[in-house]
Design a protein around this motif. Structure first.
Motif, short mmCIF file in Angstrom:
data_model
loop_
_atom_site.label_atom_id
_atom_site.label_comp_id
_atom_site.label_asym_id
_atom_site.label_seq_id
_atom_site.Cartn_x
_atom_site.Cartn_y
_atom_site.Cartn_z
N GLY A 152 -10.92 -3.29 2.81
CA GLY A 152 -10.70 -1.88 2.54
C GLY A 152 -11.88 -1.14 1.95
O GLY A 152 -12.74 -1.72 1.27
N CYS A 160 1.01 4.21 -2.82
CA CYS A 160 0.71 5.61 -2.48
C CYS A 160 1.91 6.52 -2.73
O CYS A 160 1.75 7.70 -3.06
N ASP A 181 -4.88 1.88 -3.67
CA ASP A 181 -5.53 3.13 -3.29
C ASP A 181 -6.62 3.55 -4.27
O ASP A 181 -6.89 4.74 -4.43
N TYR A 183 0.84 -1.20 0.00
CA TYR A 183 0.00 0.00 0.00
C TYR A 183 0.87 1.25 0.00
O TYR A 183 0.60 2.21 -0.74
N ALA A 198 -7.67 0.29 4.01
CA ALA A 198 -7.19 -0.30 2.75
C ALA A 198 -7.17 -1.82 2.85
O ALA A 198 -7.07 -2.39 3.94
N THR A 207 -8.60 -0.13 -2.45
CA THR A 207 -7.76 -1.29 -2.77
C THR A 207 -6.36 -1.05 -2.26
O THR A 207 -6.00 0.04 -1.82
N ILE A 208 -5.53 -2.06 -2.38
CA ILE A 208 -4.15 -1.91 -1.97
C ILE A 208 -3.39 -0.97 -2.90
O ILE A 208 -2.32 -0.48 -2.58
#
Length: 456
Positions: free
Chosen positions: A421, A71, A427, A67, A405, A424-425
């Motif tokens: 979440g 990001c 974002d 994650y 998430a 999603t992983i």
């Protein structure tokens, strides 16, 4: 909603007779309904999300945090992510950062977000390995004088710096401690403590507890059937076997329990011993943690230990005597029965973990709690039903979704690999879920305000 509601700077309701601003969050009742009261005096429901953080979930046995990697590519900096996360949470109608969240997010957007940190006072004590190589404990040895010292030290470190911070709703003392036979083991807390190492304060306390209850060793041994012949000899037994077994706390049928105890007075005595000890243990745990937090921070509320299931009544009574709000986690399709059980204490309660996982997410969903449903649209429908049902109970003052998430498909530190979440992983937002959350969060105060629904 039919009308536009006036709100405080915290998002609390500023309608009707204004509550007196108090500088910090507190609880109060209005027309039989419990509310949090925000620092401006507004009626407030804590609408939260857990684990709002950039560095969520390392892949098991690695240093990779997918994650955070996604990001970093998307936002280029941690600060930019914090700002985006804060704006997004507020746009969805959330007003609280749940447990394990990055506290810096609370001030990174235009709207205020409240905090509910978890101190792990018991967990951090029981999991430590002592210098003598003693194994971690199934439950913190609250009879050890080092536990009180540890709780004071940790509360001083974590609570004291925020004692004047109005954004803190209150403190969770722990998360999902073991209050009896559950998925982590079949032993009662009494037998757990009776089988601590021989020099443990908890073992000595458990034996002294039984000696006080029975006085005559033969009376005790008629129930417990040990190989010892005196109180003095009892500590020499390396492992005491329970004479009876009960099911997990959350699977017990009260009618079956009553019938079993009526049919076997020895079992009834054993159950009485176990429940009385659990009550004594809980009173000590809650009294010590309360004193430690109050010494470091007299301003903020005690939010309890995030029960994983409704414990025995003696444990609940001990909690109610020391906390301002009872906190609990509840993975299921409807939270009303647990809420009613907690409400019987006379205290307000907050639901601090719930979620739904979807089969269309592409994640394994093989490890982790929470019901599985077919689609993201089903997740959204389940959220609406669950939260709306909870809000119709007058004791509920908040609900926190688990979590911000998704977990890694490879599994996080404990192997969990589920679709929890709102993003999603990578974002990306689950739009069906986010839209429904936004609508329900907007309606939540109005749903909770209607006394006619209290008896529904």
């Amino acid at each position: 909603m039919a009308t536009e509601l006036s709100r405080t700077s915290w998002g609390g309701l500023a309608i009707g007779a204004p509550a007196r601003p108090g500088g910090f969050f507190r609880v109060a009742q209005s027309a039989g309904v419990w509310w949090l009261i925000d620092p401006d005096g507004g009626r407030f429901l804590s609408k939260g999300v857990n684990t709002v953080r950039f560095d969520q979930d390392c892949i098991l046995n690695t240093g990779r945090i997918p994650y955070a990697e996604a990001c970093h590519r998307k936002y280029r900096s941690h600060a930019a992510w914090q700002s985006a996360a804060a704006r997004r949470l507020s746009s969805w109608g959330f007003n609280t950062l749940g447990a394990w969240s990055d506290p810096a997010v609370r001030g990174a957007g235009a709207s205020r977000l409240a905090l509910t940190p978890n101190l792990d006072l018991g967990a951090s004590f029981k999991e430590r390995t002592r210098s003598g190589g003693e194994p971690s404990q199934a439950f913190p040895d609250v009879f050890d004088v080092q536990f009180a010292a540890h709780a004071r030290s940790r509360a001083g470190e974590l609570c004291a710096p925020l004692r004047q911070d109005p954004s803190v709703i209150g403190w969770f003392t722990d998360n999902e401690l073991r209050w009896g036979p559950d998925w982590r083991g079949s032993d009662e807390l009494l037998t757990v403590f009776l089988n601590l190492p021989g020099s443990s304060p908890g073992r000595r306390a458990a034996i002294a507890f039984l000696a006080e209850r029975y006085r005559q060793f033969d009376d005790f041994n008629a129930v417990w059937r040990t190989t010892a012949r005196s109180w003095e000899a009892l500590p020499a037994i390396p492992r005491l076997m329970a004479p009876y077994r009960r099911g997990t706390v959350y699977e017990r049928d009260p009618a079956v329990e009553r019938a079993s105890n009526s049919a076997d007075l020895g079992r009834a005595a054993f159950v009485g011993d176990c429940d009385a000890f659990s009550g004594a243990l809980a009173r000590r745990y809650f009294e010590i943690t309360k004193a430690a937090i109050r010494d470091a921070d007299p301003n903020h509320m005690l939010l309890g230990c995030r029960f994983a299931y409704v414990p025995e009544p003696v444990v609940l009574a001990a909690a109610a005597g020391s906390v301002d709000v009872i906190s609990f986690n509840c993975y299921g399709f409807d939270p009303t029965a647990p809420i009613d059980a907690y409400a019987a204490t006379g205290k307000p309660c907050i639901n601090t973990e719930f979620s739904f996982r979807s089969e269309d997410s592409g994640l394994p969903n093989t490890i982790g709690a929470a019901p599985q449903v077919a689609t993201q649209a089903d997740r959204a429908r389940c959220f609406r039903h669950y939260v709306s049902a909870g809000l119709r109970r007058p004791s509920l003052v908040g609900y926190h979704w688990f979590e911000h998430a998704d977990q890694p498909a490879e599994g996080r530190f404990d192997g969990e690999n589920s679709n929890y979440g709102i993003v999603t992983i990578g974002d990306e937002v689950y739009e069906d879920l986010a839209r429904t959350m936004t609508a329900v969060n907007e309606e939540a105060d109005e749903i909770h305000s209607v006394p006619a629904q209290l008896a529904a």
